[in-house]
Write a protein that holds these residues in place. Sequence first.
Motif, mmCIF file in Angstrom:
data_model
loop_
_atom_site.group_PDB
_atom_site.id
_atom_site.type_symbol
_atom_site.label_atom_id
_atom_site.label_comp_id
_atom_site.label_asym_id
_atom_site.label_seq_id
_atom_site.Cartn_x
_atom_site.Cartn_y
_atom_site.Cartn_z
ATOM 1 N N ASN A 16 -5.353 -5.899 1.867
ATOM 2 C CA ASN A 16 -5.505 -5.238 3.169
ATOM 3 C C ASN A 16 -4.790 -3.898 3.128
ATOM 4 O O ASN A 16 -3.579 -3.840 2.884
ATOM 5 C CB ASN A 16 -4.906 -6.111 4.275
ATOM 6 C CG ASN A 16 -5.640 -7.421 4.407
ATOM 7 O OD1 ASN A 16 -6.843 -7.447 4.569
ATOM 8 N ND2 ASN A 16 -4.905 -8.517 4.334
ATOM 9 N N TYR A 17 -5.550 -2.852 3.382
ATOM 10 C CA TYR A 17 -5.032 -1.493 3.326
ATOM 11 C C TYR A 17 -5.488 -0.745 4.577
ATOM 12 O O TYR A 17 -6.014 -1.343 5.505
ATOM 13 C CB TYR A 17 -5.532 -0.792 2.051
ATOM 14 C CG TYR A 17 -5.283 -1.609 0.815
ATOM 15 C CD1 TYR A 17 -4.003 -1.723 0.279
ATOM 16 C CD2 TYR A 17 -6.311 -2.312 0.193
ATOM 17 C CE1 TYR A 17 -3.754 -2.501 -0.852
ATOM 18 C CE2 TYR A 17 -6.081 -3.096 -0.939
ATOM 19 C CZ TYR A 17 -4.800 -3.186 -1.451
ATOM 20 O OH TYR A 17 -4.558 -3.960 -2.559
ATOM 21 N N ALA A 18 -5.303 0.568 4.575
ATOM 22 C CA ALA A 18 -5.781 1.418 5.662
ATOM 23 C C ALA A 18 -6.150 2.771 5.076
ATOM 24 O O ALA A 18 -5.650 3.160 4.015
ATOM 25 C CB ALA A 18 -4.707 1.581 6.734
ATOM 26 N N VAL A 19 -7.017 3.488 5.777
ATOM 27 C CA VAL A 19 -7.311 4.863 5.402
ATOM 28 C C VAL A 19 -6.054 5.679 5.692
ATOM 29 O O VAL A 19 -5.533 5.658 6.805
ATOM 30 C CB VAL A 19 -8.511 5.420 6.205
ATOM 31 C CG1 VAL A 19 -8.711 6.902 5.923
ATOM 32 C CG2 VAL A 19 -9.789 4.634 5.890
ATOM 33 N N SER A 20 -5.540 6.380 4.667
ATOM 34 C CA SER A 20 -4.305 7.148 4.851
ATOM 35 C C SER A 20 -4.536 8.654 4.832
ATOM 36 O O SER A 20 -3.732 9.402 5.384
ATOM 37 C CB SER A 20 -3.271 6.766 3.790
ATOM 38 O OG SER A 20 -3.764 7.069 2.498
#
Length: 115
Positions: free
Chosen positions: A45-49
Motif C-alpha cells: 500500500n503506497y500513495a502518489v507522492s
Amino acid sequence: MNPIPQRKIMIRRSSRQIELYDGNQLLACYPCAVGKNATPTPLGNYAVSTKVINPGGAFGTRWLGLSLPDYGIHGTNKPSSIGTQASLGCIRMHNHHVEALYNQVGVGTPVVITE
C-alpha cells in the motif's frame, strides 16, 4: 494538487492491469507492464507522492512517483512492452493512458499493488 478523496489506484501484477476507482466504482482499466522476475514490482500500500509532466527518456510523457522511493507509474518509449514483465519494478503504461490517469488523481491518492 489535493488528493481526490475517494480515488484509489489498484495495480494487479498477475493480470498486468491498472484500475482506477472512485469509492467502489471502477472508472477506468488500463493495461500495464510490471517488473521482471528478477526485479519485481513490490506489493503493498503506497500513495502518489509526486506528479511530473514530461520527465523525459524512458519515462514517457508522465511520472506518478510513489511513496516507495524510486518507484512510480509512468509512460514509456517502448509501447510493445505493455502487458509484459519488462521493467525494473516500476509500472509502465501507454503514454495516452498515463496522461488520462494523471489527470484523474492527485498527490496523496492511494495506490495498492496486489499479486
